[in-house]
Motif scaffolding. Structure first.
Motif, mmCIF file in Angstrom:
data_model
loop_
_atom_site.group_PDB
_atom_site.id
_atom_site.type_symbol
_atom_site.label_atom_id
_atom_site.label_comp_id
_atom_site.label_asym_id
_atom_site.label_seq_id
_atom_site.Cartn_x
_atom_site.Cartn_y
_atom_site.Cartn_z
ATOM 1 N N SER A 172 2.476 3.292 6.006
ATOM 2 C CA SER A 172 1.718 4.332 4.688
ATOM 3 C C SER A 172 0.481 3.346 3.845
ATOM 4 C CB SER A 172 3.556 4.054 4.155
ATOM 5 O OG SER A 172 4.898 4.658 4.869
ATOM 6 N N ASP A 175 -2.302 4.936 5.123
ATOM 7 C CA ASP A 175 -2.182 6.392 5.101
ATOM 8 C C ASP A 175 -2.532 6.629 3.129
ATOM 9 O OD1 ASP A 175 -1.633 7.391 7.681
ATOM 10 O OD2 ASP A 175 0.890 7.626 6.643
ATOM 11 N N SER A 179 -5.957 7.633 1.578
ATOM 12 C CA SER A 179 -6.108 9.699 0.897
ATOM 13 C C SER A 179 -6.573 8.888 -0.019
ATOM 14 C CB SER A 179 -4.298 9.520 0.511
ATOM 15 O OG SER A 179 -4.287 10.178 -0.747
ATOM 16 N N PHE A 231 8.397 4.550 1.197
ATOM 17 C CA PHE A 231 7.824 6.078 1.291
ATOM 18 C C PHE A 231 7.377 5.991 -0.519
ATOM 19 C CE2 PHE A 231 10.495 6.615 4.924
ATOM 20 C CZ PHE A 231 9.835 6.972 5.553
ATOM 21 N N ASN A 234 3.319 6.223 -0.909
ATOM 22 C CA ASN A 234 1.974 7.016 -1.024
ATOM 23 C C ASN A 234 2.669 8.099 -2.562
ATOM 24 O OD1 ASN A 234 1.794 5.896 1.557
ATOM 25 N ND2 ASN A 234 1.530 7.762 2.163
ATOM 26 N N THR A 588 13.036 14.958 2.171
ATOM 27 C CA THR A 588 11.928 16.348 1.992
ATOM 28 C C THR A 588 12.001 16.881 1.323
ATOM 29 O OG1 THR A 588 11.129 15.372 4.236
ATOM 30 C CG2 THR A 588 9.755 17.202 2.927
ATOM 31 N N LEU A 650 -2.712 14.036 2.576
ATOM 32 C CA LEU A 650 -2.196 13.083 2.753
ATOM 33 C C LEU A 650 -1.827 13.997 4.983
ATOM 34 C CD1 LEU A 650 0.997 12.795 -0.025
ATOM 35 C CD2 LEU A 650 -0.742 10.879 1.812
ATOM 36 N N SER A 653 -2.013 11.635 6.832
ATOM 37 C CA SER A 653 -1.385 10.612 7.265
ATOM 38 C C SER A 653 -1.156 10.457 9.331
ATOM 39 C CB SER A 653 -0.417 10.928 6.893
ATOM 40 O OG SER A 653 -0.884 10.624 5.245
ATOM 41 N N ASN A 658 4.952 11.843 6.242
ATOM 42 C CA ASN A 658 3.839 12.010 4.332
ATOM 43 C C ASN A 658 3.136 13.610 4.959
ATOM 44 O OD1 ASN A 658 4.851 9.514 3.623
ATOM 45 N ND2 ASN A 658 3.225 8.721 4.457
ATOM 46 N N LYS A 659 3.055 13.655 5.954
ATOM 47 C CA LYS A 659 1.900 15.136 5.837
ATOM 48 C C LYS A 659 3.144 15.986 5.691
ATOM 49 C CE LYS A 659 0.098 14.380 10.775
ATOM 50 N NZ LYS A 659 -1.362 14.134 10.230
ATOM 51 N N GLY A 662 2.567 15.795 2.081
ATOM 52 C CA GLY A 662 1.558 16.329 1.379
ATOM 53 C C GLY A 662 1.463 17.698 1.212
#
Length: 711
Positions: A172, A175, A179, A231, A234, A588, A650, A653, A658-659, A662
């Motif tokens: 993280s 990432d 970013s 989390f 980000n 998510t 992201l 990432s 995260n992917k 993003g």
């Protein structure tokens, strides 16, 4: 307070900031300087856990630690692979050195070290650190072991829950850094295209950097006194940079308009605050509602994201009302310095005027076309399946993920833990045997181990008053067959006086989903109701906020379809470098709903504010809609494109979660700011006509140059 009163107050505030610009700038410089010292250490204070709350599974784990302290499970392990046999003296010495370090680091936590366990090929081995405590308490131990290197013929990889958590933290952090490195130069280039000048383009970027620096430092300060999930980091960065630039873009653009209209810098700042400043305040309120609603969750991971997001939104609005107007007051007409003529002289108004004219002429056609596109995007969402992501969220090349694969394939260590059944009120072994028979009856052929099979390890499974049983899972933790088995176990009618709790990873995941889904109606209702009320107060209308909420639900639905198609079904998995696992992490969609609902409302507020300004100035509904679209189209698409870039980075990432956040937000924002806000919203407003503004009444204040009369 009336709209005119609010505008007068905002204009007075703008004038105050303009007169005391250096004081406001000094305060921001001091805040950023202090934050810059603490922000880099924030990630080390954040928690990779946060998925636990008071559930049967967590109570089962606590009961096990209390009544069966001798029952330990691996919290981390070190896997060794070599081209020489395990009997090689150098290999043995290397393993012995690692064992000494593991014992030394685990001793303060009451952990024990077992092994080495040899693989069938006699060339691979593993050392296990075991404890009755959860793996989250051993993150620091894993971080230290990863840095240890003892020479020898074998390569060593650290795995297990603690190592996975440590990877979440370090990934993280990397990432976030990646970013920012990628998104800021691209955002600056886009701003150069929008403003056609270096100074005007730099101001939003500096504001975004200042906002995210202070936000990350405040997040670290909060983490020192309350558990905050990793989390949240980000999310705070992406939202901070994106909104900081978006709001600055709106304010700077309006300030330049006022200067071109002949206003002096102080008056231009005041006029800007009474229009664009109020828009950012309303817009920030809608975004804060979206994120703030997550604080209603009982799950720390969602609470953390909500608090982090709301915190950075508040700072973004504060910057748009203080930092940016102070900078504009200082720069004044010099905001257009270092202009790039080939960019600055572009006139995009004919394009937006043409689009507005076409939409106004055939609104029903455009509504049907846009709805068809949205329908296609929404369609995959009907198969959305929720789960709880673990090590599979890591990229395949991650050391902790590779260690897990080697431990299972080379050493035959189980890839999943059993379901643990903890029974209290068990007075004797006869009762324990009866419970075991009940478990076997519903286990569907899965292996059940209890006191009857314990032999010399009976103390691990039975003590007067308590019994423990292990049930082998038929599938992975998130598999439907495992969930079905858990449901059957929960439905058993236990003997009188016996109470049972289900523990283990799978039971914990199911309990997690139950808590999340239980919190979801409260979160959704809060967002919808508060957003409707805020927009109703801002625009003095009932139909406009209702339409805005419905448009946002379309945007969120399309986002869920995109999320399902890419990250659950696995399309683009090779291009995005992740492994699809047949479900999406349950947090998510909730986070995307909360974030996207607020972020999408940004563009709705930008557009409706200008349309209302034109309508109150005397234009008809159709002319006001067309003029509002013509004047805000470029700003909305530019702001959205910058947010798309920031969120889209992201995709690079390491972490799949995260992917997914993003990429989904980037695609949804692009759709929302183009087809929905710039086509569907104007088309529906054209169809609804003057009903858009009910019950508001237009005050026919004539002078278009009088700032108090224009909105």
């Amino acid at each position: 307070m009336s709209r005119v009163g609010a505008r007068s107050l905002a204009a007075a505030w703008g004038a105050l900031v303009a007169r005391r610009a250096w004081y406001f700038l000094g305060a921001w410089v001091l805040a950023v300087a202090v934050a810059a010292v603490f922000a880099p250490t924030t990630s080390r204070h954040l928690s990779a856990a946060g998925f636990e709350t008071d559930t049967p599974a967590t109570r089962a784990a606590a009961l096990l630690r209390q009544q069966f302290p001798g029952r330990q499970a691996p919290v981390l392990f070190v896997v060794f692979t070599a081209h020489v046999p395990l009997s090689d003296p150098a290999y043995q010495a290397q393993i012995s050195a690692y064992r000494t370090d593991l014992a030394r680091l685990g001793e303060p936590f009451g952990a024990t070290v077992s092994g080495p366990l040899a693989g069938p090929d006699q060339r691979s081995a593993a050392l296990l650190m075991e404890s009755s405590a959860p793996p989250g308490g051993f993150i620091g131990v894993a971080d230290r072991i990863i840095t240890i290197h003892h020479p020898g013929p074998a390569s060593a990889l650290v795995g297990g829950g603690a190592a996975v958590y440590d990877s979440f933290i370090s990934d993280s952090e990397s990432d976030l850094s990646q970013s920012e490195r990628v998104s800021l130069p691209i955002a600056l280039a886009l701003l150069l295209v929008v403003f056609g000048g270096v100074v005007a383009a730099l101001l939003p970027v500096l504001t975004g950097l200042a906002t995210v620096t202070v936000a990350v430092a405040l997040l670290g300060a909060l983490a020192r006194v309350h558990e905050v999930s990793i989390f949240a980091l980000n999310i705070s960065s992406v939202v901070g940079i994106g909104l900081g630039i978006d709001y600055s873009l709106l304010v700077v653009n309006r300030f330049r308009e006022e200067l071109r209209a002949g206003q002096e810098p102080e008056a231009a700042v005041a006029a800007t605050m009474s229009t664009a400043g109020l828009s950012t305040l309303v817009s920030g309120g809608t975004v804060a509602i979206g994120f703030g609603s997550l604080s209603l969750s009982r799950l720390n991971v969602l609470w953390s994201m909500g608090v982090g997001g709301a915190m950075v939104v508040g700072l973004s609005v504060l910057a748009s009302l203080t930092l940016i107007p102070a900078l504009l007051a200082v720069f004044g007409p010099r905001v257009d310095k270092l202009a790039l003529p080939f960019l600055r002289d572009r006139d995009t108004r004919p394009f937006w005027h043409g689009l507005a004219s076409r939409v106004m002429r055939r609104p029903l056609l455009y509504i049907l076309l846009v709805m068809a596109v949205i329908g296609v995007l929404i369609s995959p969402a009907h198969g959305l399946r929720l789960g709880v992501v673990g090590p599979e969220s890591l990229p395949p090349q991650d050391p902790a993920a590779r260690a897990a694969v080697l431990a299972h394939s080379q050493l035959n260590l189980p890839s999943r833990s059993p379901i643990v059944v903890v029974a209290s009120g068990v007075t004797d072994l006869a009762t324990a045997n009866h419970i075991e028979n009940q478990l076997q009856a519903v286990a569907g052929g899965q292996n059940v181990i209890g006191p009857a099979e314990a032999g010399p390890e009976l103390a691990r499974f039975f003590r007067p008053g308590f019994a423990v049983f292990e049930v082998t899972q038929p599938g992975a933790d998130n598999d439907s067959s495992t969930h079905a088995l858990l449901n059957r176990l929960r439905s058993i009618a236990w003997p009188r006086g016996v109470s049972v709790l289900l523990g283990g990873e799978a039971a914990g995941y199911q309990d997690f989903l139950s808590v999340l889904l239980g919190d979801l109606p409260r979160i959704l209702a809060t967002v919808l109701v508060l957003t409707f009320v805020l927009l109703g107060l801002a625009f003095r209308s009932l139909l406009l906020p209702l339409k805005a909420v419905l448009m946002n639900l379309l945007s969120v639905g399309a986002a869920m379809g995109v999320l399902t198609w890419i990250f659950q079904q696995g399309h683009l998995s090779e291009q995005l470098n992740f492994q699809a696992v047949g479900f999406v992490d349950s947090t998510t969609p909730v986070l995307i709903f909360a974030a996207l609902f607020g972020l999408s409302m940004d563009y709705e507020v930008f557009l409706l504010s200008r349309i209302r300004e034109e309508w109150l100035g005397g234009r008809s509904n159709a002319d006001a809609v067309a003029a509002g679209l013509e004047r805000t189209g470029q700003i909305i698409t530019s702001a959205a494109l910058i947010l798309v870039v920031v969120a889209g980075t992201l995709a690079l990432s390491h972490l799949a979660i995260n992917k997914s956040i993003g990429v989904t937000i980037a695609i949804a924002v692009l759709l929302d700011a183009t087809l929905i806000r710039l086509v569907l919203v104007p088309a529906t407003m054209r169809v609804l006509g003057d009903r858009n503004w009910w019950p508001a009444r237009r005050t026919w204040a004539a002078p278009a140059q009088d700032e108090q009369a224009r909105l």
